[in-house]
Scaffold this motif. Structure first.
Motif, PDB file in Angstrom:
ATOM      1  N   SER A 174       0.761  -1.082  -0.122  1.00 40.69           N
ATOM      2  CA  SER A 174       0.001  -0.040  -0.055  1.00 40.69           C
ATOM      3  C   SER A 174       1.005   1.260  -0.022  1.00 40.69           C
ATOM      4  CB  SER A 174      -0.954   0.171   1.228  1.00 40.69           C
ATOM      5  OG  SER A 174      -1.823   1.065   1.317  1.00 40.69           O
ATOM      6  N   ILE A 175       0.795   2.199  -0.795  1.00 41.76           N
ATOM      7  CA  ILE A 175       1.542   3.341  -0.974  1.00 41.76           C
ATOM      8  C   ILE A 175       0.429   4.564  -0.856  1.00 41.76           C
ATOM      9  CG2 ILE A 175       3.073   4.571  -2.426  1.00 41.76           C
ATOM     10  CD1 ILE A 175       3.386   1.845  -4.199  1.00 41.76           C
ATOM     11  N   VAL A 176       1.071   5.433  -0.001  1.00 39.82           N
ATOM     12  CA  VAL A 176       0.053   6.867  -0.143  1.00 39.82           C
ATOM     13  C   VAL A 176       1.207   8.004  -0.643  1.00 39.82           C
ATOM     14  CG1 VAL A 176      -0.862   8.410   1.485  1.00 39.82           C
ATOM     15  CG2 VAL A 176      -1.038   5.679   1.973  1.00 39.82           C
ATOM     16  N   TYR A 177       0.174   8.407  -1.761  1.00 40.60           N
ATOM     17  CA  TYR A 177       0.979   9.726  -2.318  1.00 40.60           C
ATOM     18  C   TYR A 177       0.604  11.069  -1.773  1.00 40.60           C
ATOM     19  CZ  TYR A 177       3.003   6.524  -5.861  1.00 40.60           C
ATOM     20  OH  TYR A 177       3.886   5.198  -6.229  1.00 40.60           O
ATOM     21  N   GLN A 178       1.290  11.987  -1.772  1.00 38.85           N
ATOM     22  CA  GLN A 178       0.616  13.349  -1.498  1.00 38.85           C
ATOM     23  C   GLN A 178       1.149  14.319  -2.535  1.00 38.85           C
ATOM     24  OE1 GLN A 178       0.871  14.955   2.703  1.00 38.85           O
ATOM     25  NE2 GLN A 178       1.931  16.418   1.936  1.00 38.85           N
ATOM     26  N   GLY A 224       0.696  -8.485  -4.813  1.00 40.98           N
ATOM     27  CA  GLY A 224       1.704  -9.363  -5.065  1.00 40.98           C
ATOM     28  C   GLY A 224       2.895  -8.633  -5.617  1.00 40.98           C
ATOM     29  N   ILE A 225       3.259  -7.666  -5.456  1.00 39.73           N
ATOM     30  CA  ILE A 225       4.223  -6.992  -5.939  1.00 39.73           C
ATOM     31  C   ILE A 225       5.711  -7.580  -5.794  1.00 39.73           C
ATOM     32  CG2 ILE A 225       4.663  -4.973  -4.744  1.00 39.73           C
ATOM     33  CD1 ILE A 225       4.687  -3.205  -7.209  1.00 39.73           C
ATOM     34  N   GLY A 226       6.516  -7.566  -6.572  1.00 39.36           N
ATOM     35  CA  GLY A 226       7.946  -8.184  -6.315  1.00 39.36           C
ATOM     36  C   GLY A 226       8.957  -6.892  -5.899  1.00 39.36           C
ATOM     37  N   ALA A 231       8.210   0.040  -8.392  1.00 41.44           N
ATOM     38  CA  ALA A 231       6.794   0.458  -8.390  1.00 41.44           C
ATOM     39  C   ALA A 231       6.352   1.901  -8.014  1.00 41.44           C
ATOM     40  CB  ALA A 231       5.821  -0.616  -8.047  1.00 41.44           C
ATOM     41  N   VAL A 232       6.848   2.140  -6.920  1.00 38.57           N
ATOM     42  CA  VAL A 232       6.553   3.458  -6.438  1.00 38.57           C
ATOM     43  C   VAL A 232       7.174   4.572  -7.457  1.00 38.57           C
ATOM     44  CG1 VAL A 232       7.363   5.095  -4.555  1.00 38.57           C
ATOM     45  CG2 VAL A 232       6.591   2.888  -3.899  1.00 38.57           C
ATOM     46  N   ASN A 233       8.492   4.430  -7.964  1.00 38.77           N
ATOM     47  CA  ASN A 233       9.176   5.256  -8.657  1.00 38.77           C
ATOM     48  C   ASN A 233       8.431   5.351 -10.024  1.00 38.77           C
ATOM     49  OD1 ASN A 233      10.976   5.726  -6.808  1.00 38.77           O
ATOM     50  ND2 ASN A 233      12.467   4.196  -7.384  1.00 38.77           N
ATOM     51  N   LYS A 396       3.611  16.898  -9.051  1.00 41.90           N
ATOM     52  CA  LYS A 396       4.431  15.915  -8.365  1.00 41.90           C
ATOM     53  C   LYS A 396       4.080  15.324  -7.126  1.00 41.90           C
ATOM     54  CE  LYS A 396       9.258  15.076  -6.893  1.00 41.90           C
ATOM     55  NZ  LYS A 396      10.643  15.861  -6.511  1.00 41.90           N
ATOM     56  N   LEU A 397       4.070  14.067  -7.168  1.00 38.60           N
ATOM     57  CA  LEU A 397       3.610  13.131  -6.049  1.00 38.60           C
ATOM     58  C   LEU A 397       4.718  12.708  -5.068  1.00 38.60           C
ATOM     59  CD1 LEU A 397       0.769  10.901  -7.927  1.00 38.60           C
ATOM     60  CD2 LEU A 397       0.436  12.720  -6.421  1.00 38.60           C
ATOM     61  N   LYS A 398       4.642  13.035  -3.903  1.00 35.80           N
ATOM     62  CA  LYS A 398       5.708  12.531  -2.874  1.00 35.80           C
ATOM     63  C   LYS A 398       5.251  11.157  -2.312  1.00 35.80           C
ATOM     64  CE  LYS A 398       5.818  16.207  -0.385  1.00 35.80           C
ATOM     65  NZ  LYS A 398       6.089  17.182   0.692  1.00 35.80           N
ATOM     66  N   ASP A 399       6.038  10.271  -2.138  1.00 39.58           N
ATOM     67  CA  ASP A 399       5.631   8.864  -1.502  1.00 39.58           C
ATOM     68  C   ASP A 399       5.792   9.173  -0.092  1.00 39.58           C
ATOM     69  OD1 ASP A 399       5.441   6.432  -0.487  1.00 39.58           O
ATOM     70  OD2 ASP A 399       7.523   5.924  -1.069  1.00 39.58           O
TER      71      ASP A 399
END
Length: 593
Positions: A174-178, A224-226, A231-233, A396-399
């Protein structure tokens, strides 16, 4: 005729068995067992040698990058002979006796274009380790060296283990972008959510979920991401493509100042700079200099489409991955004006803060197409094309948060679903044999082929399987059986009407075809709408249902029909085996006999 039909039956059954073996095997199939091979005995002496381990100092050598190799990734913009000039200065790294690397640049006799590059990890120094020799008597000591004959390993793309499992069965990240802007508008946030969904779908993360959180945050859940970092980038990247025009003087000034500023900054920090450190900082300065001083002539919104392709970028050499760009009508006009203005100079192509290429313009280009070369790999070309096609984020999105998600239902739910599917399939097999007799047995063979084919398609196309997806697969099994039920019922009617077995099979398939196609087309349209408009599990259900319908049509209409006709040729013609009613003999029939 019989031999041909026999070969057809045997070949079909062997193909189903082979397909099943590949689907049920591991990702890597190992052929052969390792064998030990003993070598001849070796003779040692009684002289003892002291163990040594040294990091040997290499003599001072000049390590120079070849003159024909560009220092930066460069590209050729196609259509009207726009070529990259490879006239480079040759940086050399000289290793002194103290082990300190110094950077020297040898000026060429001709005009020079030197572009700092993304740094590469420095090669490790050679370390020589001499193993100790043990003290032995003067007698010969026999030592046996064993070598192993490596087995052959083959990648198996059809293995069911290649199938991805969704968040509910395997978990994920789970990734939250701001948003990196203050008070973004609702329209911009919705646009960002849609672009993230588009990027996830392009990477076949069809079960991923994207949702707004508050007024400036977006949550992305990927099953199921490796590699979460990659993926974030890739997913959260702004991905804004920009073309900057530069004169020769501007490019030369930016190039020199970026390197000088990098060396000065590192020395002011008390660091004796190495070539890699200078290159890393100089590259960042060079890109920033292009963004600050270059003329922005084209943006990503002026690109209609981007696609990965292959092209021979040199006169002699292999085909290399490239990105084919097609511009909008307005973009084509802007590009023609830019290439006319900067003829003999440079146009730098940047994706965010990464320089894709900086080709020299030899002539005006008004065709509205271009080619970006210099891709390191086919995967890089594919990823870059996907980012360009998905469009640039409005900000731009920040992780700000990244957490692992446990399976919502777990292995118990998966095991239960598989067990239910096996039990259901068992009842279907029994039902078909009891009701339709021999055609039911043939349909069961085709059904087995159907299951293996569906699993193979899931594996080949990276389908993410969730619980709703499994439900779609089981439902498609019912649709496959339904087609056979309609066809076999027609065959029974034709047999009861007095037709021969072969004629009844031909007529049964012909008369049942309209009903089978109508039902499958209607179900396919519904599945297509679910896949097109749905998100997350709904999209996955539609995807598995569509695949199942297409495969079931093939097995029910093609495989079953060919097998039935082949068995008829082999002599299996008794109408009662095909479900026809037994005809009672009358007194008149007995008298005729």
């Amino acid at each position: 005729m019989k031999s041909k039909s026999l070969l057809l039956v045997i070949g079909t059954l062997l193909a189903i068995a082979l397909f099943g073996f590949l689907v049920l095997s591991d990702k890597v199939i190992t052929i052969g067992m390792p064998e030990k091979v003993a070598e001849t005995p070796a003779q040692t002496t009684k002289e003892a040698q002291a163990p040594t381990a040294s990091n040997q100092q290499q003599p001072a050598t000049d390590v120079a990058r070849p003159a024909q190799e560009p220092i930066a990734k460069e590209a050729t913009i196609n259509e009207q002979q726009v070529n990259v000039v490879n006239e480079q200065s040759t940086p050399a790294v000289e290793k002194t006796t103290e082990g300190q690397a110094q950077t020297t640049v040898t000026p060429p006799a001709t005009e020079v274009q030197t572009v700092p590059v993304k740094p590469t990890p420095a090669a490790a120094e050679d370390t020589t380790i001499t193993p100790p020799a043990t003290t032995q008597s003067s007698e010969k000591a026999e030592t046996t060296k064993e070598t192993k004959k490596q087995p052959i390993k083959i990648q198996n793309p059809l293995s069911y283990k290649n199938i991805n499992l969704g968040l509910d069965l395997k978990g994920g990240v789970s990734i939250v972008y701001q948003a990196d802007v203050a008070n973004p508008s609702k329209q911009d946030m919705d646009s960002a959510v849609e672009l993230l969904r588009r990027r996830l779908n392009a990477k076949n993360y069809t079960e991923a979920e994207v949702s707004l959180q508050g007024s400036n945050r977006i949550r992305v859940e990927i099953p199921g991401i490796g590699d979460p970092n990659q993926a974030v980038n890739e997913i959260g990247r702004t991905a804004e493509l920009k073309f900057y025009g530069l004169t020769k003087e501007q490019e030369q000034a930016i190039k020199e100042s970026s390197r000088n500023d990098a060396e000065a900054l590192l020395k002011n920090m008390g660091i004796e700079p190495t070539y890699e450190q200078i290159s890393q900082l100089a590259y960042m300065n060079y890109v920033k200099g292009i963004q600050d001083k270059g003329d922005l002539v084209l943006r990503g919104k002026d690109i209609e489409s981007a696609a990965k392709s292959f092209e021979q970028t040199a006169q002699v050499g292999p085909m290399e991955p490239v990105i084919m760009l097609k511009m909008t009508s307005e973009g084509a006009k802007k590009f023609a004006d830019a290439t006319r203005k900067y003829k003999g100079s440079y146009i730098a192509i940047l994706l965010d803060n990464d320089m894709l290429s900086i080709p020299k313009v030899n002539d005006e280009i008004d065709a509205g197409t271009a080619v970006i070369t210099g891709m390191n790999s086919e995967k890089e070309a594919t990823t870059t094309a996907e980012l360009i096609n998905s469009g640039a984020l409005p900000f731009k999105l920040k992780d700000i948060q990244r957490t692992a998600i446990e399976a919502r239902l777990g292995q118990d739910a998966l095991a239960g679903s598989i067990f239910a599917g096996i039990v259901g399939a068992g009842f279907i097999v029994l039902f078909m044999v009891v009701i339709f007799r021999f055609p039911g047995l043939v349909a069961d063979m085709a059904l087995m082929a159907y299951v293996f084919l569906v699993l193979a398609v899931y594996s080949l196309f990276d389908v993410t399987l969730t619980l709703p997806g499994i439900a779609g697969m089981i439902l498609s099994v019912g649709i496959a059986v339904d087609a056979n039920v309609i066809i076999f019922s027609r065959i029974k009617e034709e047999l009861n009407a007095g037709k021969t077995t072969r004629a009844a099979i031909t007529a049964g398939f012909h008369k049942a075809m309209n009903a089978v196609m109508d039902g499958n087309v209607a179900a396919f349209i519904i599945a297509l709408i679910l896949y097109w408009q749905g998100t997350g599990p709904i999209k996955g259900f539609g995807q598995t249902l569509m695949i199942g319908i297409l495969v079931s049509l093939f097995t029910a209409i093609v495989v079953t029909r060919y097998l039935l006709n082949a068995f008829v040729d082999l002599g299996v013609k008794n109408p009662t085996l095909y479900g026809a009613k037994r005809k009672l003999l009358t007194v008149g029939d007995l008298n005729k006999k």
